[in-house]
Write a protein that holds these residues in place. Structure first.
Motif, short mmCIF file in Angstrom:
data_model
loop_
_atom_site.label_atom_id
_atom_site.label_comp_id
_atom_site.label_asym_id
_atom_site.label_seq_id
_atom_site.Cartn_x
_atom_site.Cartn_y
_atom_site.Cartn_z
N PRO A 1 0.84 -1.19 0.00
CA PRO A 1 0.00 0.00 0.00
C PRO A 1 0.88 1.25 0.00
O PRO A 1 1.92 1.27 0.66
N ARG B 1 -7.90 -1.52 -3.74
CA ARG B 1 -7.02 -2.54 -3.17
C ARG B 1 -7.93 -3.55 -2.48
O ARG B 1 -8.17 -3.46 -1.27
N SER C 1 -8.24 -4.98 1.41
CA SER C 1 -7.31 -4.26 2.29
C SER C 1 -7.93 -4.03 3.66
O SER C 1 -9.08 -3.59 3.77
N VAL C 2 -7.17 -4.28 4.73
CA VAL C 2 -7.70 -4.07 6.08
C VAL C 2 -7.49 -2.63 6.56
O VAL C 2 -7.97 -2.24 7.60
N GLN C 3 -6.73 -1.86 5.77
CA GLN C 3 -6.58 -0.44 6.05
C GLN C 3 -6.84 0.35 4.77
O GLN C 3 -6.65 -0.15 3.68
N THR D 1 -5.30 3.58 2.84
CA THR D 1 -4.13 4.45 2.82
C THR D 1 -4.57 5.81 2.31
O THR D 1 -5.08 5.92 1.19
N THR E 1 -5.75 5.08 13.75
CA THR E 1 -4.53 4.88 12.99
C THR E 1 -3.35 4.62 13.91
O THR E 1 -3.41 4.92 15.11
N GLN F 1 -7.87 2.23 9.70
CA GLN F 1 -8.65 1.00 9.63
C GLN F 1 -9.80 1.19 8.63
O GLN F 1 -10.45 2.23 8.61
N VAL G 1 -4.87 1.68 18.73
CA VAL G 1 -3.66 2.11 18.04
C VAL G 1 -2.77 0.91 17.72
O VAL G 1 -2.26 0.76 16.60
N ASN H 1 -4.08 -1.17 14.96
CA ASN H 1 -3.75 -0.55 13.68
C ASN H 1 -2.28 -0.71 13.33
O ASN H 1 -1.92 -0.83 12.16
N ARG I 1 -2.16 -4.12 11.84
CA ARG I 1 -2.67 -4.11 10.46
C ARG I 1 -1.64 -3.50 9.51
O ARG I 1 -1.35 -4.04 8.45
N GLN I 2 -1.06 -2.37 9.94
CA GLN I 2 -0.16 -1.62 9.05
C GLN I 2 1.14 -2.36 8.80
O GLN I 2 1.67 -2.36 7.69
N ASN J 1 -1.29 -5.86 6.26
CA ASN J 1 -1.66 -5.18 5.02
C ASN J 1 -0.50 -5.09 4.03
O ASN J 1 -0.59 -4.38 3.05
#
Lengths: 446, 437
Positions: free
Chosen positions: A152, A252, A255-257, A259, A303, A326, B139, B142, B145-146, B150
Motif C-alpha cells: 500500500p 485494493r 485491504s484491512v486499512q 491508505t 490509525t 482501519q 492504536v 492498527n 494491520r499496518q 496489510n
C-alpha cells in the motif's frame, strides 16, 4: 520519600553551532567539508546536478536504472572485483536519485574514506555499462518496482502526484518511474543520461574528523577526468490549485486499512515562507502532539500514525497528509482530518502549540544531526538550495523567533482545504459509497 | 591499487563509562562526551514478550504504549509535548527480550528527561485509565494491520517464530501479539504488570553525551531514589533448548504476494556468545552486500534471485538460541523449487567450502563500519551500554564486541555452520502468489 512532584527547570543552554565548514576548490571541483572532531566514521557524497527531473518523458526511471548499474563493473574491474574492493574497505555504495540531484555516497572509518571515494568516483565516472548488464538491471528494476507497488502507498502516491502536477511533465510522474516507464527505458537512454549529466565535476561533500582527512586528495579522487561548467538552474513550477476538491479511489481489494494521501501544491523550497510553513505543518501534523495525530490516533484510535508536511524541492512544492486508517473508519477519519486542516487554515496556530513546534524544530538541528551521514546530507541541502555556510544557525534563529501571526498567516496562505485532492487506496467494495461525501469521485488510472 | 586494511580496533568503545547502583537497585551508567550539546537518556527494562503467559500475547508491547499516556505528575499527552517541545527526539521499542525507552535532548533538558522517566517508573499506575487502555489498544491493532497484515509477506516473522520455537517457549509467539489477546486485555492486568516489572531493580538507566557522571548520579538519586524496589521479580520461562531443532519444519503459504519468496531459518546461539559472534560474521559473509555469497551466486551468478530482496541476518536475542534468517525472492519466471535449490546449495557451501580470506576480511570490514555507525550517536551508544548492562551485567563488555567479531576465524564460521545450519534443523517458509486458500 516520594517522587519529585514538579517539573525541573532547564539548565543553561550551550550555544548552538553547526560543525565548522571548510571549502576548497581543487582538481576542477569543489569540496565542502564539515569537521566532526573525534568521529571515527566519515562520510562523503558526490553531488551531481542530474536529478530525475532531467529524464525524458515516458522513460521515467532512467536515472534510477543508471544508479543501479554503476556497480555492474567499471572500466577497471568487473562487478565482483568492484564489490570486493569497496566492501573490503567496509564501505557500500549508496547511489540515489531525487528531483534535484544524483548522489553517490560512501561511509567508512576515516582512514579508509579516500579509498572509498576513489572507488565511488570510479563507478560514477567510468562505469562499464555493458549493454547486457544495463538491460538486466533495467528488467530487475521493473520487477523491484512491481514488488514495491504491491505494497500500500506507491499507487496512492502516484495518483496524487499525477493529479497535482498533471500539466508539469516529468513532475507528474513518480520519482523513480513506474513499472511501465522503466520497462520502456533503453540501454541508449541510460548511456546518454550518464554521458550528459554525470561527467561534470559536481560537488563533493565530506563529514568527519578533518584532522585525519586530506581534502585535496579527496578532490583529486572525485573530480579526476571531469569537465564542464555547472548548469543553470531552471525556474519554479508555480502553485496551481484546482477550483474544487476531488477524490480519487485506488482499489485494493481486501485491504484491512485505507491508505490516505491528501494533498495540494505549495511553493518551492526557496519561498520566504519556508520557516513559517514548516512550523504550521508541524503544529498540524508534524509533531507527535500535532492536531492530526492527537485527534486521529490518540483520541479516536483510527490509525497507528498520521503525518502532515510540506515537501519542497528546487522547483516544486506540495502539502500532504499521509496515514493508514482501519477500513471501517475510512470516512470518519477523512472527515476529522479535513476538519483539522480547515481549522488550521481558518484559525491559525496558538502560542502554546507554536512553542512546541519552534523548540522541537530548533532542537532537532542538534539532536538529529549527530552522524557524518546526517551532516553530509545537511551540506548537500546548502548546495542544492544555494544556502550560505552559516545557514543552520540562521534557520535555528528563525524557528525560535517565528510569531503566531506569521505562522498563522502562512497556514492561511498555504493550506487550501477546499482544493485538496483526496487519494484513498483501499477496499473499493467497502468504501466506495461513503467517499461520495468528499467531492467528485474518480477511479485512479494507476 | 593496494587496498589498505581496516584499522585494528583496540576497543570498540573509546569513551569513558562510569556506573553506580542506587539503594533501590537501579543501575546507572554514564558515558560522558562533550562534543555536541546533546544528551541521551535511555532505560532498559528487563521485560519483554518472553515474559507473557498464554492468553496475554502482545501485552508487553501494548504496555509500552501506555507509558506515554501520562503518569502521577505528568498529564495525558504531556510526555510527548515536553520532550518534543524542548527539542528532543524520543521513542520506545519492545522485543522478545526487553523494553527500552529513550529520548535525546538538548543537554540543558537532561533533568526534565530524568524526571519524566522517574515519574512513569514510579507513578504510572495511578494515571492508568480504561479510556487510555481502550484507545491504545486500537492504536496497536492498527499498528498490527499496518506492519503485518496489510503488506505482502508482512506476516513472515509471525509465522517463523512458532516454527522455530516449540509451544511454551518464551520466543514461540511474536511481540505484537494476537488480536484476540489484545481484545481481552483488561486494566487490572496492566496495573499488575507495571507493579511487577517496572521496578528500579529491573532496569538500567544510561545517560550518554553532554553530562558528567557525578552530576548524573546525583540526579538519578534525586529523581529515582524514592522508588521502592520490588522483591522477587519472577523470571521469564526458561529459554534453554537442547540444541538445533531435531527435525525440519516447513510452511507453504499462498497469498496475495507479487513473487515467490523463501525464508530459511535456523536457531543458532544466544546473542553474546562466541557461537553467535561466528554467526554474525557468517551472516555477513553469506548475505550482506553485493560481495556476499548469496548475492554473488544467486543474484549475480545464476540470476535466479531478485538483487534487491536477498540477504541474511541474525536477530540479536540473548535468552535462547537466536534465529538466523535467510531470504530470497524469485526473479520473473524462476520457480520456487529452483530458488530453494539454489539457496540450499549456498547454505551447504558454508559447510563444504571454507570461507576465504577475502570473504572474511570483507565481512569484518563491513561489521567494523556497522559497529562505528551504531555508536556514532549518543542514542546508539546509550542503547548499546544499556543492553550490555542488562543482559551481561557489565556495560564495559560492549567495548569487546567488535574485537570479538574480528577474532572470528574461517574455522569458527565453518564449525558454527556445521553445528547449527544443517538441513535437518531447518525452518522453511515459502510464499507463492495466488488466492489465499
Amino acid at each position: 520519600m516520594t517522587l519529585v512532584t514538579s517539573r525541573p527547570a532547564p539548565g543553561a543552554a550551550r550555544p548552538y553551532a553547526f560543525p565548522a565548514v571548510r571549502r576548497i576548490s581543487a582538481h576542477g571541483g569543489t569540496v565542502i567539508a564539515a569537521h566532526l572532531p573525534g568521529q571515527i566514521l566519515a562520510s562523503a557524497v558526490l553531488l551531481l546536478d542530474a536529478g530525475a527531473a532531467r529524464e525524458t518523458a515516458g522513460r521515467e526511471g532512467t536515472a534510477t536504472v543508471l544508479a543501479k548499474s554503476l556497480e555492474e563493473g567499471t572500466r577497471k574491474r568487473d562487478s565482483a572485483a568492484y564489490a570486493l574492493a569497496l566492501e573490503g574497505l567496509g564501505a557500500e555504495l549508496a547511489p540515489s536519485v531525487d528531483w534535484d540531484a544524483f548522489r553517490v555516497g560512501v561511509s567508512a572509518p576515516g582512514p579508509l574514506l579516500a579509498g572509498a571515494v576513489r572507488l565511488a568516483a570510479e563507478a560514477a565516472r567510468t562505469p562499464k555499462l555493458d549493454p547486457a548488464d544495463v538491460a538486466r538491471v533495467r528488467d530487475d528494476e521493473v520487477t523491484a518496482l512491481r514488488m514495491d507497488w504491491a505494497q500500500p502507498g506507491p499507487r496512492a502516491d502516484a495518483a496524487l502526484r499525477g493529479d497535482l502536477f498533471g500539466a508539469d511533465g516529468r513532475y507528474s510522474r513518480p520519482l523513480h518511474g513506474d513499472p511501465t516507464s522503466v520497462a520502456a527505458v533503453t540501454v541508449e537512454d541510460v548511456l546518454a543520461f550518464h554521458e550528459a549529466w554525470l561527467l561534470r565535476p559536481g560537488v563533493l561533500l565530506v563529514a568527519g574528523d578533518l584532522d585525519g582527512l586530506d581534502l585535496d586528495a579527496l578532490a583529486e579522487a572525485a573530480f579526476e577526468g571531469t569537465s564542464g561548467e555547472p548548469l543553470e538552474p531552471a525556474g519554479p513550477l508555480g502553485v496551481v490549485l484546482p477550483d474544487r476538491r476531488r477524490t480519487i479511489l485506488v482499489d485494493r481489494p481486501g485491504s484491512v486499512q485505507s491508505t490516505l494521501r491528501l494533498g495540494h501544491r505549495a511553493p518551492e523550497r526557496a519561498t520566504p515562507d519556508y520557516v513559517p510553513m514548516t512550523l504550521a505543518a508541524t503544529v498540524l501534523g508534524g509533531a507527535f502532539t500535532s492536531r492530526l495525530n492527537h485527534l486521529i490516533r490518540e483520541v479516536k484510535g483510527y490509525t497507528y500514525g498520521i503525518r502532515g508536511s510540506y515537501a519542497m524541492t528546487r522547483r516544486s512544492g506540495r502539502f500532504e497528509v499521509a496515514a493508514g486508517v482501519q477500513t471501517a473508519v475510512t470516512a470518519p477519519a477523512i472527515r476529522d482530518t479535513l476538519g483539522e486542516i480547515a481549522r488550521t487554515e481558518a484559525e491559525g496556530v496558538t502560542e502554546a502549540e507554536l512553542e512546541v513546534a519552534r523548540s522541537w524544530r530548533a532542537g532537532q538541528l542538534s539532536v538529529e544531526m549527530q552522524t557524518p551521514g546526517a551532516i553530509a546530507g545537511a551540506l548537500a541541502s546548502l548546495v542544492v538550495h544555494g544556502l550560505p555556510d552559516d545557514y543552520y544557525e540562521t534557520l535555528r534563529r528563525e524557528y525560535l523567533e517565528a510569531t503566531v501571526e506569521r505562522v498563522s498567516q502562512a497556514a492561511a496562505d498555504h493550506l487550501s482545504t477546499d482544493r485538496l485532492t483526496l487519494v484513498v487506496e483501499g477496499d473499493g467494495a467497502v468504501i466506495r459509497d461513503e467517499l461520495a461525501e468528499f467531492g467528485d469521485l474518480a477511479d485512479a488510472e494507476v | 591499487m593496494t587496498s589498505p586494511t581496516a584499522p585494528v580496533a583496540t576497543t570498540g568503545y573509546p569513551w569513558p563509562i562510569e556506573t553506580t547502583r542506587l539503594a533501590n537497585g537501579l543501575r546507572v551508567v554514564v558515558s560522558e562526551d562533550r562534543t555536541a550539546p546533546v544528551v541521551c537518556v535511555n532505560l532498559w527494562y528487563d521485560v519483554g514478550s518472553r515474559h507473557e503467559p498464554p492468553g496475554q500475547t502482545g501485552f508487553a508491547h501494548l504496555f509500552e504504549h501506555l507509558m506515554f499516556e501520562g503518569s502521577q505528575h505528568v498529564r495525558k499527552t504531556e510526555h510527548m509535548k515536553l520532550v518534543q517541545g524542548n527539542g528532543g527526539s524520543l521513542n520506545a521499542t519492545t522485543n522478545p527480550d526487553r523494553t527500552n525507552y529513550f529520548e535525546t535532548m538538548p543537554s540543558e533538558h537532561l533533568e526534565l528527561a530524568l524526571w519524566l522517566e522517574a515519574d512513569r517508573m514510579g507513578g504510572l499506575v495511578p494515571a492508568l485509565t480504561q479510556e487510555t487502555l481502550d484507545n491504545q489498544r486500537e492504536v496497536v491493532k492498527n499498528e498490527r494491520r499496518q506492519r503485518y497484515e496489510n503488506v505482502p509477506y508482512g506476516d513472515a516473522w509471525l509465522r517463523l517464530l512458532p516454527l522455530l520455537y516449540p509451544p511454551g517457549h518464551p520466543y514461540h509467539h511474536a511481540t505484537i501479539g494476537s488480536m484476540e489477546d489484545l481484545n481481552a486485555a483488561d486494566l487490572d492486568t496492566f496495573k499488575a504488570f507495571h507493579q511487577q516489572y517496572y521496578a528500579p531493580n529491573n532496569a538500567v538507566l544510561t545517560v550518554v553525551g553532554d553530562a558528567g557522571a557525578a552530576e548524573v548520579f546525583a540526579l538519578a538519586e534525586k529523581y529515582f531514589g524514592a522508588i521502592a524496589a520490588v522483591p522477587d521479580i519472577p523470571p521469564a520461562p526458561d529459554g534453554t533448548l537442547p540444541g538445533p531443532a531435531p527435525e525440519p519444519a516447513r510452511e507453504e503459504v499462498t497469498a496475495a504476494v507479487p513473487a515467490p519468496r523463501i525464508y530459511l531459518s535456523h536457531r543458532t546461539y544466544p546473542f553474546g556468545t562466541k557461537g553467535y559472534d561466528a554467526m554474525t560474521v557468517l551472516a555477513t559473509v553469506l548475505g550482506n552486500g553485493r560481495g556476499s555469497r548469496l548475492y554473488q551466486r544467486l543474484a549475480d551468478g545464476a540470476r535466479i534471485a531478485q538483487p534487491d530482496y536477498i540477504g541474511a541476518y541474525g536477530v540479536d536475542l540473548a535468552h535462547a538460541p537466536a534465529p538466523l534468517i535467510v531470504t530470497a525472492t524469485a526473479k520473473d519466471g524462476v520457480s520456487l523449487e529452483t530458488l530453494e535449490a539454489g539457496l540450499s546449495d549456498v547454505m551447504r557451501s558454508l559447510i563444504d567450502e571454507p570461507v576465504t580470506d577475502d570473504e572474511l576480511n570483507r565481512a569484518k570490514a563491513l561489521l567494523t563500519t556497522a559497529w562505528w555507525r551504531q555508536v556514532s550517536t549518543a542514542g546508539g551508544r546509550a542503547d548499546t551500554l544499556g543492553r550490555y548492562a542488562t543482559q551481561f551485567g557489565d556495560p564495559a563488555a560492549a567495548a569487546e564486541r567488535l574485537a570479538q567479531w574480528l577474532a572470528i576465524t574461517a574455522e569458527d564460521v565453518t564449525e558454527a555452520a556445521k553445528e547449527v545450519l544443517r538441513p535437518e534443523s531447518r525452518v522453511t517458509l515459502t510464499y507463492l502468489p495466488g488466492e489465499p486458500s
